[in-house]
Design a protein around this motif. Structure first.
Motif, PDB file in Angstrom:
ATOM      1  N   LEU A  60       0.826  -1.201   0.000  1.00  0.00           N
ATOM      2  CA  LEU A  60       0.000   0.000   0.000  1.00  0.00           C
ATOM      3  C   LEU A  60       0.869   1.262   0.000  1.00  0.00           C
ATOM      4  N   ALA A  61       1.911   1.241   0.830  1.00  0.00           N
ATOM      5  CA  ALA A  61       2.793   2.422   0.919  1.00  0.00           C
ATOM      6  C   ALA A  61       3.470   2.675  -0.425  1.00  0.00           C
ATOM      7  N   GLU A  62       3.880   1.611  -1.070  1.00  0.00           N
ATOM      8  CA  GLU A  62       4.554   1.732  -2.374  1.00  0.00           C
ATOM      9  C   GLU A  62       3.568   2.302  -3.417  1.00  0.00           C
ATOM     10  N   LEU A  63       2.329   1.818  -3.374  1.00  0.00           N
ATOM     11  CA  LEU A  63       1.329   2.340  -4.318  1.00  0.00           C
ATOM     12  C   LEU A  63       1.014   3.806  -4.022  1.00  0.00           C
ATOM     13  N   TYR A  64       0.902   4.157  -2.761  1.00  0.00           N
ATOM     14  CA  TYR A  64       0.633   5.557  -2.417  1.00  0.00           C
ATOM     15  C   TYR A  64       1.737   6.463  -2.975  1.00  0.00           C
ATOM     16  N   THR A  65       2.972   6.013  -2.845  1.00  0.00           N
ATOM     17  CA  THR A  65       4.084   6.856  -3.301  1.00  0.00           C
ATOM     18  C   THR A  65       4.200   6.884  -4.826  1.00  0.00           C
ATOM     19  N   HIS A  66       4.261   5.691  -5.432  1.00  0.00           N
ATOM     20  CA  HIS A  66       4.636   5.638  -6.853  1.00  0.00           C
ATOM     21  C   HIS A  66       3.457   5.615  -7.800  1.00  0.00           C
ATOM     22  N   TYR A  67       2.276   5.324  -7.300  1.00  0.00           N
ATOM     23  CA  TYR A  67       1.102   5.226  -8.177  1.00  0.00           C
ATOM     24  C   TYR A  67       0.181   6.425  -7.977  1.00  0.00           C
ATOM     25  N   VAL A  68      -0.063   6.764  -6.703  1.00  0.00           N
ATOM     26  CA  VAL A  68      -0.969   7.885  -6.396  1.00  0.00           C
ATOM     27  C   VAL A  68      -0.224   9.222  -6.453  1.00  0.00           C
ATOM     28  N   GLY A  69       1.060   9.194  -6.068  1.00  0.00           N
ATOM     29  CA  GLY A  69       1.826  10.440  -6.032  1.00  0.00           C
ATOM     30  C   GLY A  69       1.856  11.077  -4.651  1.00  0.00           C
ATOM     31  N   ARG A  70       1.665  10.278  -3.596  1.00  0.00           N
ATOM     32  CA  ARG A  70       1.699  10.808  -2.236  1.00  0.00           C
ATOM     33  C   ARG A  70       3.147  11.057  -1.810  1.00  0.00           C
ATOM     34  N   PRO A  71       3.421  11.936  -0.859  1.00  0.00           N
ATOM     35  CA  PRO A  71       2.438  12.753  -0.157  1.00  0.00           C
ATOM     36  C   PRO A  71       1.904  13.886  -1.032  1.00  0.00           C
ATOM     37  N   SER A  72       0.626  14.183  -0.879  1.00  0.00           N
ATOM     38  CA  SER A  72       0.080  15.345  -1.585  1.00  0.00           C
ATOM     39  C   SER A  72       0.558  16.588  -0.832  1.00  0.00           C
ATOM     40  N   PRO A  73       0.877  17.658  -1.580  1.00  0.00           N
ATOM     41  CA  PRO A  73       1.431  18.843  -0.901  1.00  0.00           C
ATOM     42  C   PRO A  73       0.382  19.638  -0.112  1.00  0.00           C
ATOM     43  N   ILE A  74       0.908  20.498   0.765  1.00  0.00           N
ATOM     44  CA  ILE A  74       0.067  21.541   1.367  1.00  0.00           C
ATOM     45  C   ILE A  74       0.465  22.857   0.717  1.00  0.00           C
ATOM     46  N   TYR A  75      -0.536  23.623   0.343  1.00  0.00           N
ATOM     47  CA  TYR A  75      -0.286  24.852  -0.401  1.00  0.00           C
ATOM     48  C   TYR A  75      -0.975  26.028   0.283  1.00  0.00           C
ATOM     49  N   LEU A  76      -0.217  27.112   0.485  1.00  0.00           N
ATOM     50  CA  LEU A  76      -0.825  28.325   1.047  1.00  0.00           C
ATOM     51  C   LEU A  76      -1.460  29.124  -0.088  1.00  0.00           C
ATOM     52  N   ALA A  77      -2.760  29.263  -0.022  1.00  0.00           N
ATOM     53  CA  ALA A  77      -3.499  29.991  -1.072  1.00  0.00           C
ATOM     54  C   ALA A  77      -3.438  31.489  -0.745  1.00  0.00           C
ATOM     55  N   ARG A  78      -2.348  32.145  -1.164  1.00  0.00           N
ATOM     56  CA  ARG A  78      -2.084  33.542  -0.749  1.00  0.00           C
ATOM     57  C   ARG A  78      -3.107  34.514  -1.318  1.00  0.00           C
ATOM     58  N   ARG A  79      -3.354  34.396  -2.616  1.00  0.00           N
ATOM     59  CA  ARG A  79      -4.253  35.393  -3.237  1.00  0.00           C
ATOM     60  C   ARG A  79      -5.685  35.191  -2.748  1.00  0.00           C
ATOM     61  N   LEU A  80      -6.068  33.937  -2.529  1.00  0.00           N
ATOM     62  CA  LEU A  80      -7.421  33.686  -2.005  1.00  0.00           C
ATOM     63  C   LEU A  80      -7.529  34.237  -0.579  1.00  0.00           C
ATOM     64  N   SER A  81      -6.483  34.048   0.207  1.00  0.00           N
ATOM     65  CA  SER A  81      -6.484  34.560   1.585  1.00  0.00           C
ATOM     66  C   SER A  81      -6.597  36.087   1.579  1.00  0.00           C
ATOM     67  N   GLU A  82      -5.840  36.721   0.681  1.00  0.00           N
ATOM     68  CA  GLU A  82      -5.921  38.189   0.535  1.00  0.00           C
ATOM     69  C   GLU A  82      -7.336  38.614   0.188  1.00  0.00           C
ATOM     70  N   HIS A  83      -7.919  37.880  -0.747  1.00  0.00           N
ATOM     71  CA  HIS A  83      -9.282  38.185  -1.212  1.00  0.00           C
ATOM     72  C   HIS A  83     -10.280  38.115  -0.043  1.00  0.00           C
ATOM     73  N   CYS A  84      -9.960  37.267   0.943  1.00  0.00           N
ATOM     74  CA  CYS A  84     -10.876  37.108   2.091  1.00  0.00           C
ATOM     75  C   CYS A  84     -10.485  38.037   3.238  1.00  0.00           C
ATOM     76  N   GLY A  85      -9.777  39.091   2.954  1.00  0.00           N
ATOM     77  CA  GLY A  85      -9.495  40.092   3.988  1.00  0.00           C
ATOM     78  C   GLY A  85      -8.038  40.114   4.414  1.00  0.00           C
ATOM     79  N   GLY A  86      -7.335  39.014   4.167  1.00  0.00           N
ATOM     80  CA  GLY A  86      -5.877  39.025   4.375  1.00  0.00           C
ATOM     81  C   GLY A  86      -5.404  38.782   5.791  1.00  0.00           C
ATOM     82  N   HIS A  87      -6.306  38.685   6.773  1.00  0.00           N
ATOM     83  CA  HIS A  87      -5.764  38.458   8.120  1.00  0.00           C
ATOM     84  C   HIS A  87      -5.700  36.994   8.494  1.00  0.00           C
ATOM     85  N   ALA A  88      -6.403  36.117   7.774  1.00  0.00           N
ATOM     86  CA  ALA A  88      -6.272  34.673   8.016  1.00  0.00           C
ATOM     87  C   ALA A  88      -5.596  34.036   6.800  1.00  0.00           C
ATOM     88  N   GLU A  89      -4.943  32.898   7.044  1.00  0.00           N
ATOM     89  CA  GLU A  89      -4.301  32.187   5.924  1.00  0.00           C
ATOM     90  C   GLU A  89      -5.084  30.912   5.633  1.00  0.00           C
TER      91      GLU A  89
END
Ligand SMILES: Cc1ncc(COP(=O)(O)O)c(C=O)c1O
Length: 409
Positions: A60-89
């Protein structure tokens, strides 16, 4: 049940979830006839045995890595956060980047490997948005098992790209034209087919619902999402997010995210359901928000029901969220006060869908857009420095034509 004080909450969360009979407090269990109970018990036994083996874990671990592409990243949505007032991320756990485009592949692989290990001859599954169907068809192609997918007629029309993919992947597609022609009826239809030969068929349930062991098993497979997210967030920020947020249909992507944070009581866990196009009968699918405990599809949980205890018709713009019950662990977490559940409507969902697309260049699934809509609203009202982690459970390719039509783009 009344909300537990914090000291009791720790004690409750330390209990095995589920217990040996598959109960999460009063929820879950196996409300099925004796013949089926024996088969569910054999699946539980096989799963509990196989999950301890190194070979299964490695595969399962091998499939998650090489087949699914895990780990999936975490991404900070900067422009969306700005659009929502900019004080929360607003941060996104990018399950949309997985092979097949959603979190569903995490449990589909686990279930397909288990079916193969148990010597089953056919895998049956239901699907709403088609993501579980595509993931299951993919996993079955990979392990070499025949796969039959049941899908409501309305969802077939709406989720055309996924329908085509399932066929290309070699699955047999059964169009369900009864009842509301959506997810609940697809489950009924898949279940009937399964009951023709439950000894040899494997019903690969697509969320943390159904009789024990499925809520536990699907949660375990999905818990990779939260494990990764917790580690990644700590590595990025040195502390945990203030909120973890996920949409809730049956509740698998939410349980996958929540499981790693259950004991971190400072992290608020928020599940977001669809309030659709109104609060009337058949206009929404906000089970935890407006339902009450009841039993269907072999388990006890919150349920949208009529006075006779029959499931109500449900609706959501997101086909993967229109289910009149919900995973039993969510019902329990709601009752003890460890997680909170809110509802967002079609309009807020569409707005979040377009905002993420236009501010970040990421087209989200309509299901995930509900979680995003809640996070955007919370960000606008949040204290400065608040960090909100949203499980972006899937990508919106499947929804692109539908949204473009709807908004006359
Ligand atoms: C992208 C996506 N997210 C969420 C869901 C809802 O399922 P669950 O609540 O089990 O995560 C679906 C169901 O099809 C889906 O396709």
């Amino acid at each position: 049940m009344n909300k537990a004080p914090e000291t009791d909450l720790h004690a409750l969360l330390d209990q095995p979830m589920p217990d040996r009979d598959g109960h999460f407090g009063p929820y879950g269990g196996q409300a099925v006839p004796p013949q089926l109970k024996a088969i569910m018990d054999s699946i539980a036994e096989a799963y509990l045995a196989i999950r301890e083996t190194q070979a299964y874990q490695d595969e399962l671990a091998e499939l998650y890595t090489h087949y699914v592409g895990r780990p999936s990243p975490i991404y900070l949505a900067r422009r969306l956060s700005e659009h929502c007032g900019g004080h929360a991320e607003i941060y996104l756990k990018r399950e949309d980047l997985n092979h097949t485009g959603a979190h569903k592949i995490n449990h589909a692989l686990g279930e397909a490997l288990l079916a193969k290990h148990m010597g089953k001859t056919k895998v049956i599954a239901e699907t709403g948005a088609g993501q579980h169907g595509v993931a299951m068809a993919t996993a079955c192609a990979l392990v070499g098992l025949p796969c039959e997918i049941h899908m409501g007629e309305i969802d077939i029309a709406k989720e055309h790209p996924n329908v085509v993919k399932m066929k290309i992947l070699g699955a047999t597609l059964i169009s369900v034209d009864r009842g509301t022609r959506t997810l609940k009826d697809a489950v009924d239809s898949a279940f009937e087919e399964y009951m023709k030969d439950p000894d040899n068929f494997f019903y690969a349930i697509g969320s943390v619902v159904g009789p024990h062991p499925f809520p536990m098993m699907v949660r375990d497979f999905q818990s990779v999402v939260g494990r990764e997210a917790r580690e990644q967030f700590l590595a990025m920020k040195g502390e945990l997010p203030d909120y973890v947020v996920a949409c809730v249909g049956g509740g698998s992507n939410a349980m996958g995210l929540f499981t790693a944070f259950l004991h971190d009581l400072d992290v608020k866990m928020v599940g977001v359901e669809p309030s659709g196009r109104g609060l009337g009968l058949g206009e929404h699918a906000a089970t935890l928000t407006y339902g009450k405990p009841g039993t269907m599809h072999g388990f006890h949980s919150y349920m949208l029901q009529d006075d006779e205890g029959q499931p109500q018709p449900v609706y959501s713009i997101a086909s993967g969220l229109d289910y009149p019950s919900v995973g039993p662990q969510h019902s329990y977490l709601k009752d003890i006060g460890r997680a909170e559940y809110h509802a967002m409507d079609d309009e807020a969902c569409l707005k979040a869908f377009m905002d993420l697309s236009r501010f970040e260049g990421i087209i989200p699934a309509l299901e995930s857009s509900h979680a995003l809509a809640w996070a955007m609203q919370a960000a606008r009202e949040a204290e400065p420095g608040t960090r909100i982690l949203v499980n972006l459970s899937g990508r919106g390719d499947k929804d692109a034509d539908f949204v473009a039509d709807k908004l006359a783009l």
